[in-house]
Design a protein around this motif. Structure first.
Motif, PDB file in Angstrom:
ATOM      1  N   ALA A 154      81.719   7.659  50.019  1.00  0.00           N
ATOM      2  CA  ALA A 154      80.933   6.893  49.058  1.00  0.00           C
ATOM      3  C   ALA A 154      79.595   7.571  48.786  1.00  0.00           C
ATOM      4  CB  ALA A 154      80.719   5.471  49.573  1.00  0.00           C
ATOM      5  N   LEU A 155      78.924   8.016  49.841  1.00  0.00           N
ATOM      6  CA  LEU A 155      77.647   8.708  49.658  1.00  0.00           C
ATOM      7  C   LEU A 155      77.813   9.972  48.818  1.00  0.00           C
ATOM      8  CD1 LEU A 155      76.161   8.253  53.230  1.00  0.00           C
ATOM      9  CD2 LEU A 155      75.003   7.598  51.112  1.00  0.00           C
ATOM     10  N   ARG A 159      76.051  10.669  45.222  1.00  0.00           N
ATOM     11  CA  ARG A 159      75.243  11.877  45.024  1.00  0.00           C
ATOM     12  C   ARG A 159      75.730  12.653  43.807  1.00  0.00           C
ATOM     13  NH1 ARG A 159      76.863  15.580  49.354  1.00  0.00           N
ATOM     14  NH2 ARG A 159      78.586  15.841  47.899  1.00  0.00           N
ATOM     15  N   ASP A 160      77.051  12.844  43.712  1.00  0.00           N
ATOM     16  CA  ASP A 160      77.603  13.620  42.609  1.00  0.00           C
ATOM     17  C   ASP A 160      77.414  12.913  41.270  1.00  0.00           C
ATOM     18  OD1 ASP A 160      78.374  15.407  44.540  1.00  0.00           O
ATOM     19  OD2 ASP A 160      80.476  14.778  44.576  1.00  0.00           O
ATOM     20  N   TYR A 193      80.983  16.617  54.190  1.00  0.00           N
ATOM     21  CA  TYR A 193      80.682  16.038  52.874  1.00  0.00           C
ATOM     22  C   TYR A 193      79.318  16.497  52.353  1.00  0.00           C
ATOM     23  CZ  TYR A 193      84.783  13.047  53.158  1.00  0.00           C
ATOM     24  OH  TYR A 193      86.090  12.580  53.220  1.00  0.00           O
ATOM     25  N   ASN A 194      78.746  17.518  53.004  1.00  0.00           N
ATOM     26  CA  ASN A 194      77.460  18.081  52.596  1.00  0.00           C
ATOM     27  C   ASN A 194      76.359  17.021  52.550  1.00  0.00           C
ATOM     28  OD1 ASN A 194      78.408  20.788  52.205  1.00  0.00           O
ATOM     29  ND2 ASN A 194      79.380  20.095  50.295  1.00  0.00           N
ATOM     30  N   LEU A 195      76.381  16.157  53.547  1.00  0.00           N
ATOM     31  CA  LEU A 195      75.369  15.118  53.663  1.00  0.00           C
ATOM     32  C   LEU A 195      74.407  15.455  54.792  1.00  0.00           C
ATOM     33  CD1 LEU A 195      77.755  12.030  53.414  1.00  0.00           C
ATOM     34  CD2 LEU A 195      76.202  12.819  51.616  1.00  0.00           C
TER      35      LEU A 195
END
Length: 329
Positions: A154-155, A159-160, A193-195
Motif C-alpha cells: 500500500a505504501l 508513493r508511486d 519495496y524501496n521504503l
C-alpha cells in the motif's frame, strides 16, 4: 481418574530450576478415555485436544475431561480455522487504516493498519473473534506476515501515485517476536519495496510481552537497531508498565482508550492520563491517546500536553479507496 489427573497437575506445578532460575508451570490438561471417547488413537488424541482447549478456556491451570457436547463447538472452530487459512491466500483478508491526528489542528500524522475478514457465509467478522483463533492455531504468524507485506504494498502504491506517505503502524504478535529471523525478514521486506524503515511502526502490547519477556526484548532491540520505530500499545493496562519503559527500546506510548473514556468523570483515570503524558514528555517519547470520541476529551488531552490522538471523533478505520482521498496533496 480425577485423583490421577489432579496428581499429574500438582506434579507439573512443582517449581523447577532452569539456568539457575526457579520456574513454575501452570499446566492445562485435556483427557479423553478409551473406549468411551473413542476406539482409535487419532480419535482419542483429537478429543483430548478438544478437552485441553476447554481447560484453557476455563482459566488454565486445570484439567478437563472430554464431553461429546464439546465436539459441536470444536467442529465450528475447526471450520472457522480452515476458512481463515483459506482467506489468507484467496483475498478474504483486507486492511483498513485508521488515521492518527495532531490534536492541535486534526491533520493526519500517521495510520494504524487494522485487519478485516469478509467470511464467505458469515459476512464481516470482528478481529476479536478470529485473532484469538489465529493465535491458538498458529496462523497468526502467517497473518502477521500478510499484514506487513500488504502495508508495504500500500505504501509503495501511494508513493508511486504521488500521495503523501504517513507512517503506518502494524500490530506485531507475540509469536512473530519469538522468531529469531523476524527482524531480518521484516527489514528485507521493507527494503524490497524501496521504503524507509521509518515508514513502518511496530505496535506491541504489554500483556503480550509477559509471556516471553527475555526473547522478545532481544527481538525488539534488534528491530530498534535496524531503525524501526516501536510503540507500546494499551499502555497502563498491564502489570509492569514502568519496568517496560526502562527495558524497551520505545519510540511511542499509546494511552489505552479505557482511561481516555473515563477521564471526564473519573478523577483517578484523569490523573493516570496526566501522569502518562508527563512520563512520555520526560522520556522524550511520542504519545498517542486512543479512543477519542468526544470533543471535550480531545481538548482536555491537548491542554494536558498530549500531541497526537486516534479515535472515531476524527476518523473511523477506512478502506484504502476512501483513505487515498485524504492523502492527496
Amino acid at each position: 481418574m480425577t485423583q490421577l489427573a489432579d496428581l499429574i497437575k500438582k506434579t507439573l506445578q512443582k517449581p523447577v530450576i532452569i539456568d539457575n532460575k526457579q520456574v513454575a508451570l501452570s499446566p492445562s490438561i485435556g483427557i479423553a478415555l478409551f473406549p468411551t471417547d473413542g476406539f482409535e488413537a487419532d480419535v482419542l488424541l483429537t478429543n483430548a485436544q478438544t478437552a485441553l482447549n476447554e481447560a484453557k478456556n476455563t482459566g488454565r491451570d486445570t484439567f478437563c475431561f472430554f464431553d461429546h457436547k464439546m465436539s459441536d463447538e470444536a467442529r465450528k472452530l475447526l471450520n472457522l480455522e480452515q476458512a481463515l487459512r483459506s482467506a489468507i491466500g484467496d483475498g478474504g483478508l483486507s486492511l483498513h487504516y485508521q488515521p492518527k491526528v495532531y490534536l492541535a489542528n486534526q491533520e493526519i500524522c500517521g495510520l494504524e493498519a487494522l485487519i478485516r475478514w469478509q467470511h464467505p457465509k458469515l459476512g464481516s467478522l470482528s478481529p476479536a473473534i478470529f485473532i484469538p483463533l489465529a493465535e491458538e492455531s498458529g496462523l497468526i504468524i502467517e497473518i502477521g506476515a500478510w499484514v506487513a507485506e500488504e502495508a508495504c504494498r500500500a505504501l509503495a502504491r501511494w508513493r508511486d501515485a504521488g500521495l503523501s506517505l504517513p507512517r503506518v503502524a502494524i500490530n506485531v504478535a507475540v509469536q512473530q517476536l519469538e522468531q529469531e529471523e523476524f527482524p531480518d525478514w521484516l527489514e528485507a521486506l521493507v527494503l524490497r519495496y524501496n521504503l524507509s524503515l521509518d515508514n513502518i511502526e511496530l505496535e506491541v502490547t504489554e500483556t503480550g510481552l509477559i509471556h516471553n519477556e527475555r526473547g522478545m526484548l532481544q527481538t525488539l532491540n534488534a528491530l530498534d537497531k535496524k531503525g524501526f520505530r516501536i510503540a507500546l500499545d494499551d499502555f497502563g493496562t498491564g502489570y509492569s508498565s514502568l519496568s517496560y519503559l526502562r527495558k524497551l527500546p520505545l519510540s511511542t506510548l499509546k494511552i489505552d482508550r479505557s482511561f481516555v473514556m473515563d477521564m471526564s468523570y473519573d478523577n483517578i483515570s484523569h490523573s493516570i492520563v496526566q501522569t502518562i503524558i508527563q512520563l512520555a514528555q520526560n522520556l522524550n517519547l511520542d504519545l498517542v491517546a486512543e479512543g477519542i470520541e468526544e470533543e471535550e476529551q480531545g481538548q482536555k488531552l491537548l491542554a494536558m500536553g498530549c500531541q497526537h490522538a486516534q479515535g472515531f471523533l476524527y476518523y473511523k478505520p477506512l478502506p484504502e479507496s476512501e483513505l487515498i482521498k485524504l492523502l492527496r496533496p
